[in-house]
Design a protein around this motif. Structure first.
Motif, PDB file in Angstrom:
ATOM      1  N   ASP A  58      35.932  44.042  45.499  1.00 20.75           N
ATOM      2  CA  ASP A  58      37.312  44.740  45.799  1.00 20.75           C
ATOM      3  C   ASP A  58      38.072  43.911  46.617  1.00 20.75           C
ATOM      4  OD1 ASP A  58      38.650  47.115  45.248  1.00 20.75           O
ATOM      5  OD2 ASP A  58      38.577  47.744  47.172  1.00 20.75           O
ATOM      6  N   GLY A  59      37.816  42.217  46.780  1.00 23.17           N
ATOM      7  CA  GLY A  59      38.926  41.651  47.462  1.00 23.17           C
ATOM      8  C   GLY A  59      39.981  41.049  46.735  1.00 23.17           C
ATOM      9  N   VAL A  60      41.036  40.792  47.497  1.00 20.64           N
ATOM     10  CA  VAL A  60      42.430  40.684  46.676  1.00 20.64           C
ATOM     11  C   VAL A  60      42.687  38.871  46.396  1.00 20.64           C
ATOM     12  CG1 VAL A  60      44.807  40.766  47.103  1.00 20.64           C
ATOM     13  CG2 VAL A  60      43.185  42.738  47.445  1.00 20.64           C
ATOM     14  N   VAL A 101      51.413  37.103  41.767  1.00 22.55           N
ATOM     15  CA  VAL A 101      50.631  38.067  41.279  1.00 22.55           C
ATOM     16  C   VAL A 101      49.561  38.669  42.289  1.00 22.55           C
ATOM     17  CG1 VAL A 101      48.628  38.350  39.556  1.00 22.55           C
ATOM     18  CG2 VAL A 101      50.739  37.392  38.756  1.00 22.55           C
ATOM     19  N   LYS A 102      49.216  39.630  42.306  1.00 23.53           N
ATOM     20  CA  LYS A 102      48.222  40.393  43.212  1.00 23.53           C
ATOM     21  C   LYS A 102      47.350  40.984  42.341  1.00 23.53           C
ATOM     22  CE  LYS A 102      47.569  43.922  47.031  1.00 23.53           C
ATOM     23  NZ  LYS A 102      47.926  44.791  47.685  1.00 23.53           N
ATOM     24  N   ALA A 103      46.022  40.632  42.458  1.00 20.00           N
ATOM     25  CA  ALA A 103      45.058  41.045  41.733  1.00 20.00           C
ATOM     26  C   ALA A 103      43.860  41.377  42.207  1.00 20.00           C
ATOM     27  CB  ALA A 103      44.623  40.021  40.609  1.00 20.00           C
ATOM     28  N   ARG A 104      42.944  42.108  42.039  1.00 16.86           N
ATOM     29  CA  ARG A 104      41.760  42.707  42.815  1.00 16.86           C
ATOM     30  C   ARG A 104      40.349  42.617  42.014  1.00 16.86           C
ATOM     31  NH1 ARG A 104      41.687  45.655  47.248  1.00 16.86           N
ATOM     32  NH2 ARG A 104      43.751  46.244  46.685  1.00 16.86           N
ATOM     33  N   LYS A 105      39.515  41.802  42.668  1.00 20.18           N
ATOM     34  CA  LYS A 105      38.141  41.473  42.064  1.00 20.18           C
ATOM     35  C   LYS A 105      37.500  42.955  41.609  1.00 20.18           C
ATOM     36  CE  LYS A 105      33.572  39.203  42.946  1.00 20.18           C
ATOM     37  NZ  LYS A 105      32.876  38.668  44.007  1.00 20.18           N
TER      38      LYS A 105
END
Length: 268
Positions: free
Chosen positions: A167-169, A263-267
């Motif tokens: 849930d890291g960014v 871009v902001k993405a989440r694991k």
């Protein structure tokens, strides 16, 4: 921002300087060429590409992609002279880590952060390679105008995913590929390059050379998906307030097309 700095931003953008296509890409040669530039003249590049700015005309102060970083562990890919890490440290991040291809930039970052009363774990290494960064450890991994230097985008994104907790960014910015294709000529914007051309090329700048590749947005999106990320947000529109506060040759272009994307993405 000084016009000289803007010109340096543009060399990562549209090809407004002398450039030549390369027949192929030797990863080690690319690393050597680019690290040499950052070791010698690259510090002059910095300005619009350190937080709170993500690049030309996009700012964290408006976008608020990070939110509260208090108590969070953060890693910067391509940390440069440490000013973006300073930004995170002053917002009470619990641990600051940085990686950079250039030994000189790592030295500058160490000196700068020490002068600010901040400590950081800094590593000199290409972002594509294993270098002792812990896995499943960070709350945030970010990169301000550095991801585009990688010679292995998918491999780099997989490494970044491994560094992040579940849930890291991951947040990154780079020159928008449309900006790469269009140049200003008098009062017109003119296409000078095929959007689909991702070949490597060399750019002459300040009596030095850089080696770059222009990637499509879909290349970034698909590589993120294959690395196990879900995109939460993408920003490509320039901040009108920043445009209005500046008077330079780039503002007309910024009103017509995106110069930077974030871009902001989440694991997962």
């Amino acid at each position: 921002m000084e016009k000289q700095s803007l010109n340096r931003i543009h060399v990562i953008g549209a090809r407004e300087f002398d450039s030549a296509a390369t027949d192929g890409m030797d990863k080690n040669k690319v690393h050597q060429t680019n690290s040499s530039y950052w070791d010698t003249q690259g510090n002059d590049f910095l300005g619009a590409i350190v937080l709170p700015l993500y690049g030309s005309y996009i700012s964290e102060e408006k976008c608020q992609l990070f939110g509260d970083v208090s108590g969070k562990k953060v890693l910067e890919i391509g940390c440069g002279n440490g000013e973006s890490l300073q930004y995170q440290g002053e917002r009470n991040a619990s641990e600051l880590w940085g990686i950079d291809l250039s030994a000189k930039q790592i030295e500058k970052a160490s000196q700068h952060l020490t002068s600010c009363g901040l400590s950081a774990k800094l590593i000199c290494s290409p972002m594509e390679e294993a270098c002792g960064i812990p896995e499943d450890y960070f709350d945030f991994v970010y990169s301000i105008y550095a991801i585009g230097w990688t010679t292995d985008l998918e491999g780099t994104f997989r490494r970044i995913a491994s560094y992040l907790k579940e849930d890291g960014v991951f947040i990154f910015s780079w020159s928008h590929p449309i900006h790469k294709c269009v140049v200003a000529e008098s009062d017109r914007l003119v296409f000078k390059k095929c959007y689909f051309d991702e070949s490597w090329y060399s750019v002459s700048l300040d009596e030095a050379v850089l080696t770059l590749s222009d990637r499509k947005l879909s290349t970034y999106v698909n590589a993120l998906a294959r690395a196990g990320f879900v995109i939460e947000q993408m920003i490509e529109e320039s901040d009108e307030a920043i445009i209005q506060s500046q008077d330079n040759d780039a503002t007309h272009k910024a009103k017509m097309l995106p110069l930077t994307f974030v871009v902001k993405a989440r694991k997962l």
